[in-house]
Structure formats: structure tokens, C-alpha cells
Write an enzyme that holds these catalytic residues in place. Structure first.
Site, PDB file in Angstrom:
ATOM      1  N   ASP A  41      40.444  37.354  55.347  1.00 52.73           N
ATOM      2  CA  ASP A  41      40.050  38.223  54.239  1.00 52.73           C
ATOM      3  C   ASP A  41      40.703  39.571  54.495  1.00 52.73           C
ATOM      4  O   ASP A  41      40.521  40.142  55.580  1.00 52.73           O
ATOM      5  CB  ASP A  41      38.526  38.397  54.193  1.00 52.73           C
ATOM      6  CG  ASP A  41      37.809  37.105  53.802  1.00 52.73           C
ATOM      7  OD1 ASP A  41      38.478  36.059  53.682  1.00 52.73           O
ATOM      8  OD2 ASP A  41      36.572  37.147  53.644  1.00 52.73           O
ATOM      9  N   ASP A  67      32.714  29.787  42.574  1.00 54.73           N
ATOM     10  CA  ASP A  67      31.854  30.545  43.480  1.00 54.73           C
ATOM     11  C   ASP A  67      30.439  30.492  42.903  1.00 54.73           C
ATOM     12  O   ASP A  67      30.227  30.891  41.757  1.00 54.73           O
ATOM     13  CB  ASP A  67      32.313  32.004  43.567  1.00 54.73           C
ATOM     14  CG  ASP A  67      33.716  32.123  44.142  1.00 54.73           C
ATOM     15  OD1 ASP A  67      34.258  31.105  44.607  1.00 54.73           O
ATOM     16  OD2 ASP A  67      34.277  33.226  44.118  1.00 54.73           O
TER      17      ASP A  67
END
Length: 237
Positions: free
Chosen positions: A9, A128
Site C-alpha cells: 500500500d 470492497d
């Protein structure tokens, strides 16, 4: 064979992890290129990159991805803030092999269908999920659709790859949601990548044994809970 996707990330050029998706709770791990080189040395083929600046609408980390693409043999799969065709093309120009779409899968069906038609298997549709509904805009909002409802619509539009993230588990090391991921893959008849909560080699084994297409390993690796070499060896055995 299940594909292991080591995750990086990136926020402001650094490799980080967010706890529960919160930009207020950030752990910095170092240089993304160094991480990528390490994963390549372990034998990984793919790198999953979350562009947190992109997701937050605050710039992008394409320059970092370009370095990874040119200085390692890894194939890059990346998402975060890909809300128009220009941005997707810029990501591919930076060396990414796949683009993960999130918010626009809900807010712009026409553009999503257009991207799927043009780029085919290079597009991964993100599902998600927060409290049973699809989360969008950097997980700050939820749509009225369930992952199966949205996934079915996207499948009809030509989607072959999906990324299923259980937001409540992301970065929490509480275990992957293997059951929900396997059920989603079966229902959609597509390739689904499990994401969120992977805590140890047991989760990787469970994902592989369930026949799930892919699994993302992030915090468990950075917190020394999982041996990436062992994970890669298991899925290939």
C-alpha cells in the site's frame, strides 16, 4: 493454482498499512521498491499495489510503480482512484498489467463497461464490502448493492476478475473470509481474489484448498506472521 499477491500500500511514496481503512491510523514500512525486490527474490510473480493517494483523491504514486515495473520482473496489479479512462491509461503507461476498479463500478456503469470492453482481462473489478454492502470512495461510503448483486452486473458486462475485500478485516489479522470469497467465486463463475484479514499460512492454505483464484498477503507479512516463501511454495505444490 492459487496466485499469491504480495501487497504494497503506497501513501506519499512510502509503503504503509492502514488499520481498518483509516488514514488516521498509518504504519510506515519503508521503500516500496525495496519491498518489491524482496518479493521478486522470494519468487512472486505479481505485486498488488494500493495507491492510497489515488483512493483519497490526493495525487498518485505512478512514478513509484514505474520504478517497480522497470526494476523488477513483477507484474503489477493496482487500484486506487481509477475513476476515468485517462487515469487507467496512465496506470498502464506506468507499467501496470492490471487495473483494479472500485468506485466507478458502482457510480459509472457505462464507463466500467467501456473499460471492460477495451481492456478485457486487464481490468479487475473491486468488491470492497462493509456490513454486507459494497463500500466506495476509499471506503468512506457504502452503496445499496451486495457484492453478489454488483458482481453479477459486472459479470454480464464482461468482468472476468474480481477482488473481494472484507473491509472490517483489512489490516486486522483476524483471518481471511474464505467462505464468503469461495461462495462469491462459485456464484459469479469468475476468478476472485481474497483480500483482507489474512493472518498466517493457515489462511493461505484454506484459500488454496477452496480453489479460490488468488489471495493478497499484506500486513501478515510485514508483521512477521507469515513466510512469503512458504506461502508461494504451498500454492504451487
Amino acid at each position: 493454482m492459487t496466485t499469491v499477491f504480495p501487497a504494497v500500500d503506497i501513501y506519499n511514496g512510502k509503503a504503509v498499512r492502514l488499520r481498518g481503512g483509516s488514514y488516521e491510523d498509518v504504519t510506515v514500512y519503508g521503500d516500496p521498491l525495496d519491498m518489491a525486490k524482496r518479493f521478486a527474490d522470494y519468487g512472486a510473480e505479481w505485486l498488488h499495489v494500493v495507491d492510497l493517494n489515488g483512493a483519497a483523491g490526493a495525487g498518485n504514486n505512478f512514478a513509484v510503480m514505474e520504478k517497480i515495473a522497470t526494476q523488477t520482473p513483477l507484474k503489477i496489479q493496482s487500484g486506487g482512484g481509477l475513476r476515468d479512462k485517462k487515469r487507467v491509461k496512465e496506470l498502464f503507461s506506468a507499467g501496470a498489467s492490471r487495473a483494479v476498479l472500485g468506485t466507478i463500478c458502482v457510480t459509472n456503469e457505462e464507463l466500467t463497461a467501456e473499460l471492460l470492453d477495451e481492456f478485457k482481462e486487464r481490468i479487475v473489478c473491486g468488491l470492497d464490502v462493509k456490513d454486507g454492502k459494497v463500500a466506495i470512495r476509499g471506503w468512506k461510503e457504502t452503496a445499496l448493492l451486495s457484492p453478489v448483486e454488483l458482481g453479477s452486473k459486472l459479470r454480464q458486462a464482461g468482468a472476468e476478475y474480481f477482488l473481494f475485500t472484507d473491509v472490517s478485516r483489512d489490516g486486522m489479522l483476524t483471518g481471511a473470509n474464505v467462505k464468503a470469497t469461495a461462495e462469491l467465486q462459485k456464484t459469479l463463475g469468475a476468478k476472485v481474489i481474497a483480500s483482507g484479514g489474512v493472518k498466517d499460512i493457515g489462511d493461505v492454505r484454506a484459500v488454496a484448498d477452496a480453489g479460490i483464484y488468488g489471495v493478497i498477503i499484506g500486513k501478515a507479512y510485514y508483521e512477521h506472521k507469515i513466510d512469503m516463501k512458504e506461502a508461494l511454495k504451498y500454492v504451487r505444490s
